[in-house]
Design a protein around this motif. Sequence first.
Motif, PDB file in Angstrom:
ATOM      1  N   VAL A   6     -18.208  25.016-120.065  1.00 27.57           N
ATOM      2  CA  VAL A   6     -18.612  23.751-119.479  1.00 27.57           C
ATOM      3  C   VAL A   6     -19.584  24.024-118.337  1.00 27.57           C
ATOM      4  O   VAL A   6     -19.301  24.830-117.447  1.00 27.57           O
ATOM      5  N   THR A   8     -21.280  22.557-115.179  1.00 30.22           N
ATOM      6  CA  THR A   8     -21.144  21.470-114.222  1.00 30.22           C
ATOM      7  C   THR A   8     -22.240  21.562-113.169  1.00 30.22           C
ATOM      8  O   THR A   8     -22.821  22.622-112.927  1.00 30.22           O
ATOM      9  N   ALA A   9     -22.487  20.449-112.529  1.00 33.86           N
ATOM     10  CA  ALA A   9     -23.524  20.391-111.499  1.00 33.86           C
ATOM     11  C   ALA A   9     -23.036  21.088-110.236  1.00 33.86           C
ATOM     12  O   ALA A   9     -21.956  20.773-109.733  1.00 33.86           O
ATOM     13  N   ARG A  11     -22.704  21.837-106.298  1.00 29.02           N
ATOM     14  CA  ARG A  11     -22.782  20.964-105.126  1.00 29.02           C
ATOM     15  C   ARG A  11     -24.058  21.265-104.353  1.00 29.02           C
ATOM     16  O   ARG A  11     -24.403  22.425-104.143  1.00 29.02           O
ATOM     17  N   ASP A 301     -27.307  28.661-110.828  1.00 25.87           N
ATOM     18  CA  ASP A 301     -26.399  27.639-111.346  1.00 25.87           C
ATOM     19  C   ASP A 301     -27.134  26.328-111.588  1.00 25.87           C
ATOM     20  O   ASP A 301     -26.899  25.638-112.587  1.00 25.87           O
ATOM     21  N   TYR A 305     -27.773  24.228-115.086  1.00 26.87           N
ATOM     22  CA  TYR A 305     -27.425  22.818-115.243  1.00 26.87           C
ATOM     23  C   TYR A 305     -28.639  22.006-115.672  1.00 26.87           C
ATOM     24  O   TYR A 305     -28.550  21.150-116.565  1.00 26.87           O
ATOM     25  N   HIS A 308     -29.389  22.527-119.273  1.00 30.59           N
ATOM     26  CA  HIS A 308     -28.355  21.886-120.091  1.00 30.59           C
ATOM     27  C   HIS A 308     -28.595  20.376-120.187  1.00 30.59           C
ATOM     28  O   HIS A 308     -28.575  19.798-121.288  1.00 30.59           O
ATOM     29  N   GLU A 389     -31.183  15.353-113.527  1.00 33.81           N
ATOM     30  CA  GLU A 389     -30.650  14.160-114.186  1.00 33.81           C
ATOM     31  C   GLU A 389     -31.717  13.067-114.261  1.00 33.81           C
ATOM     32  O   GLU A 389     -31.830  12.364-115.279  1.00 33.81           O
TER      33      GLU A 389
END
Length: 413
Positions: A6, A8-9, A11, A301, A305, A308, A389
């Motif tokens: 998985v 994930t975004a 922080r 990271d 993301y 993805h 996003e």
Amino acid sequence: MSETEVITAPRPLLLGDGRPAGRAWSLDPDLRHLNHGSFGAVPLVAQERQELLRAEMERSPVVWFPALPQRIAGARVELAEFLRVDAGDLALVPNASAGASVVYAALTLRPGAEIVVTDHGYGAVTMGAERLARRWGGRVRTARVPLDADQDEAYEAVARELGDATGLVVVDQITSATARRLPVERIGAEARRHGIPVLVDAAHAPGLLAAPLADATYDFWTGNLHKWGCAPRGTAALVARGPLRDLLYPLIDSWAAGEPFPDRFDQQGTVDATAYLAAPTSLAFVESAWGWPAARRYMDDLADYGAHVIGGALAELTGVDCAVDLGMPVPGMRLVRLPDGLAADRIEADALRDRVAGELGVEAAFTSFDGVGYLRLSAHVYNTAADYEYFAEECVPVLGAWARENSGKRSAQ
């Protein structure tokens, strides 16, 4: 990365006072900045430091310029410490292409000699190699390295091109257009075994890699500090080891021409060298705010993301898997395949970059390799998951429409 993992975004990074990391830069808040890798971005503290230095220069130029070589030598010590090399091996140049040009200008004429490059090479550096080959009366041999080639395959592709006529090897540590590593350590060792000089184009390596020169075998290595290091633009390192470094001279002859390498590079007439002097401020800022290891982890990271989210949106739109298998991936950079009809070559890729910035308000990098267009992601600490996003939600549908429009035009021709 496994199919079940998985993503994930991460922080967002914050400044010590709790503000978003991006507040430490002067980037236009009305644009999304997703292309740090092309030109970098300079934090405010380094901009302010450079302006103070420029004011000092303009107040008393006759005092400034005679004292400048000693100050540049001091900055070289700090920058060499960041790169984990000896300051006596490091000269400062405006950019990695300038470092390559210094090398091309210095090498002794070898009539009929060949220069080995790869098909991932940066265009300007490869053009310089072609000019040198013409002066030698030789030619450039291009090693074809598949995008998904692993370390062994990439090494073998270059090694196959080496021969008795090879006078120089030019290889990228991190490729610009394809955002992957090449095994410069093994290639350099093989070239050394044949007595062939090696130039490593490491434009993207400083800051992105913790110790980019640690295991490399090379004669010349040149990398930009104004990309991932966020130094003021026009700051790059040229590192040279071995006897050939004594052949290296600045592209501008000055009164320090009789000094040894690298001291002769510290005096360049009336060139504005404030970028060199302010560069340590940028490096120290990232270190003090987050630490370089943590910054690199965050960038990696976030790039994961981003690839993805945007790749998923493109796949949903087109029905085609847009993930890209890079045989030797790098931290902080990713490729996402674009729909057919977009960025089939460099000219189209540049035009798409300009259109996306002008019409969609996003600074992004588009590249082309072997006739296929890609979005190149290059994250930095001021980026957040929301940037990617936004691109997935707002820009991907438009890119899909543009791709269909272009494909329709080509079909009608």
